[in-house]
Design a protein around this motif. Structure first.
Motif, short mmCIF file in Angstrom:
data_model
loop_
_atom_site.label_atom_id
_atom_site.label_comp_id
_atom_site.label_asym_id
_atom_site.label_seq_id
_atom_site.Cartn_x
_atom_site.Cartn_y
_atom_site.Cartn_z
N LEU A 216 0.81 -1.22 0.00
CA LEU A 216 0.00 0.00 0.00
C LEU A 216 0.84 1.27 0.00
O LEU A 216 0.30 2.38 -0.03
N GLY A 217 2.16 1.13 0.04
CA GLY A 217 3.05 2.25 -0.26
C GLY A 217 3.29 3.26 0.83
O GLY A 217 3.73 4.37 0.57
N ARG A 218 3.04 2.88 2.09
CA ARG A 218 3.32 3.82 3.19
C ARG A 218 3.46 3.06 4.50
O ARG A 218 2.99 1.93 4.63
N ILE A 219 4.11 3.71 5.47
CA ILE A 219 4.19 3.18 6.82
C ILE A 219 2.83 3.37 7.50
O ILE A 219 2.13 4.34 7.25
N GLY A 220 2.48 2.43 8.36
CA GLY A 220 1.22 2.55 9.07
C GLY A 220 1.21 3.72 10.04
O GLY A 220 2.26 4.16 10.53
N GLN A 221 0.03 4.23 10.31
CA GLN A 221 -0.19 5.27 11.31
C GLN A 221 -0.96 4.68 12.48
O GLN A 221 -1.71 3.71 12.30
N PRO A 222 -0.81 5.23 13.68
CA PRO A 222 -1.55 4.68 14.83
C PRO A 222 -3.05 4.56 14.56
O PRO A 222 -3.69 3.61 15.03
N GLU A 223 -3.59 5.49 13.81
CA GLU A 223 -5.04 5.48 13.52
C GLU A 223 -5.45 4.34 12.59
O GLU A 223 -6.66 4.09 12.42
N ASP A 224 -4.48 3.63 12.00
CA ASP A 224 -4.82 2.49 11.14
C ASP A 224 -5.21 1.25 11.94
O ASP A 224 -5.80 0.32 11.39
N LEU A 225 -4.88 1.21 13.23
CA LEU A 225 -5.10 0.01 14.03
C LEU A 225 -6.44 -0.08 14.75
O LEU A 225 -7.02 -1.18 14.86
N PRO A 226 -7.00 1.02 15.29
CA PRO A 226 -8.20 0.89 16.12
C PRO A 226 -9.40 0.26 15.43
O PRO A 226 -10.21 -0.39 16.11
N GLY A 227 -9.54 0.42 14.14
CA GLY A 227 -10.70 -0.18 13.46
C GLY A 227 -10.74 -1.68 13.62
O GLY A 227 -11.80 -2.26 13.94
N ALA A 228 -9.59 -2.34 13.43
CA ALA A 228 -9.53 -3.79 13.59
C ALA A 228 -9.72 -4.20 15.04
O ALA A 228 -10.39 -5.20 15.35
N ILE A 229 -9.14 -3.42 15.96
CA ILE A 229 -9.25 -3.73 17.38
C ILE A 229 -10.71 -3.62 17.84
O ILE A 229 -11.23 -4.51 18.53
N VAL A 230 -11.36 -2.53 17.48
CA VAL A 230 -12.76 -2.32 17.86
C VAL A 230 -13.65 -3.39 17.22
O VAL A 230 -14.60 -3.87 17.85
N PHE A 231 -13.35 -3.78 16.00
CA PHE A 231 -14.14 -4.83 15.35
C PHE A 231 -14.10 -6.11 16.18
O PHE A 231 -15.15 -6.70 16.49
N PHE A 232 -12.91 -6.56 16.58
CA PHE A 232 -12.81 -7.78 17.38
C PHE A 232 -13.51 -7.64 18.73
O PHE A 232 -13.95 -8.64 19.31
N ALA A 233 -13.59 -6.42 19.24
CA ALA A 233 -14.24 -6.19 20.54
C ALA A 233 -15.75 -6.08 20.44
O ALA A 233 -16.44 -6.10 21.46
N SER A 234 -16.27 -5.98 19.23
CA SER A 234 -17.69 -5.71 19.04
C SER A 234 -18.48 -7.00 18.79
O SER A 234 -17.92 -8.07 18.55
N ASP A 235 -19.80 -6.87 18.81
CA ASP A 235 -20.65 -8.02 18.53
C ASP A 235 -20.58 -8.45 17.07
O ASP A 235 -21.00 -9.56 16.73
#
Length: 255
Positions: A216-235
């Motif tokens: 994807l041509g760039r280093i990750g940013q901290p904001e790239d992670l919470p979506g996956a984390i919240v998904f696993f925490a959700s119903d």
């Protein structure tokens, strides 16, 4: 309605880059956020930002390598915010050296923070989740656990251990309605990654190499992670457990 309205969430290392972004995202989803960090001033700053935006948060000083400190912080969280619904084990630390240049003292600290600390958190939180027959645990590992990473041998070993531990706990506690999943970041623009670049001796060249290697041509940013984390925490992830997901811009791809 927000996905996690009124859920009580603990995020360890909550004052850091990924941790802070994760705390803010959980708050945006309606959760009551316990910001756990050794740096109470930084943790309080994150909690205050959340409260200023209309969310619910509290900061707790916690050294996850100290089991008594973990028990104290967890008990204080329950008293202030309610029973723990979600645990995010995010705290981590690294030494960026070839393995033969590291020392046993460094190994002990790496293991204490990156593996034993997470065990302490699980051991403190799981009984309450099991008694209520519900809970979500999201462990932050690393793509270093999946494919290795030069200069991070002991860190990778700890993170690999965390993946295996997560899968085992997922099996042991499935009957209690608890899910346990893992998010594996790739290179992400945090303070820890800045130390990694400096340790390499040529930060600009390393950044260029990583950028070329990531599809994807760039280093990750901290904001790239919470979506996956919240998904696993959700119903939305109620029927997913024992899984490890790379969030690395495609740097690693595992079937």
């Amino acid at each position: 309605m927000p996905k996690l309205k009124d859920k009580t969430v603990i995020v360890t290392g909550g004052a850091g880059g990924i941790g802070g972004a994760t705390c803010r995202r959980f708050a945006a989803e309606g959760a009551k956020v316990a910001v756990f960090d050794m740096n109470i001033v930084a943790a309080q700053k994150v909690a205050n930002e959340i409260k200023a935006s209309g969310g619910v948060a509290a900061a707790f000083e916690c050294d996850i390598t100290d089991r008594a400190a973990v028990d104290t912080a967890v008990a204080a969280t329950v008293a202030q915010l309610g029973p723990i619904d979600v645990l995010v084990n995010n705290a981590g630390w690294d030494v960026f050296k070839p393995f033969t240049k590291t020392t046993p003292d460094q190994w002990e600290r790496l293991i204490a923070i990156n593996l034993t600390g997470a065990l302490h958190m699980h051991h403190a939180v799981l009984p309450g989740m099991a008694a209520r027959k519900c809970g979500r645990i999201v462990n932050i590992s690393s793509d270093a656990a999946r494919v290795g990473s030069s200069g991070e041998a002991v860190y990778a070993a700890c993170k690999g251990g965390l993946v295996a531990f997560s899968k085992t706990i997922a099996r042991e506690h499935a009957r209690h309605g608890i899910t346990v999943n893992v998010v594996c970041p790739g290179p992400t623009d945090t303070a820890l990654f800045a130390e990694y670049k400096e340790g390499a001796g040529n930060p600009e060249k390393l950044m260029e190499a990583f950028t070329r290697a990531i599809p994807l041509g760039r280093i990750g940013q901290p904001e790239d992670l919470p979506g996956a984390i919240v998904f696993f925490a959700s119903d939305d992830a109620a029927f997913i457990t024992g899984q490890a997901l790379s969030v690395s811009g495609g740097l690693t791809m595992n079937g």
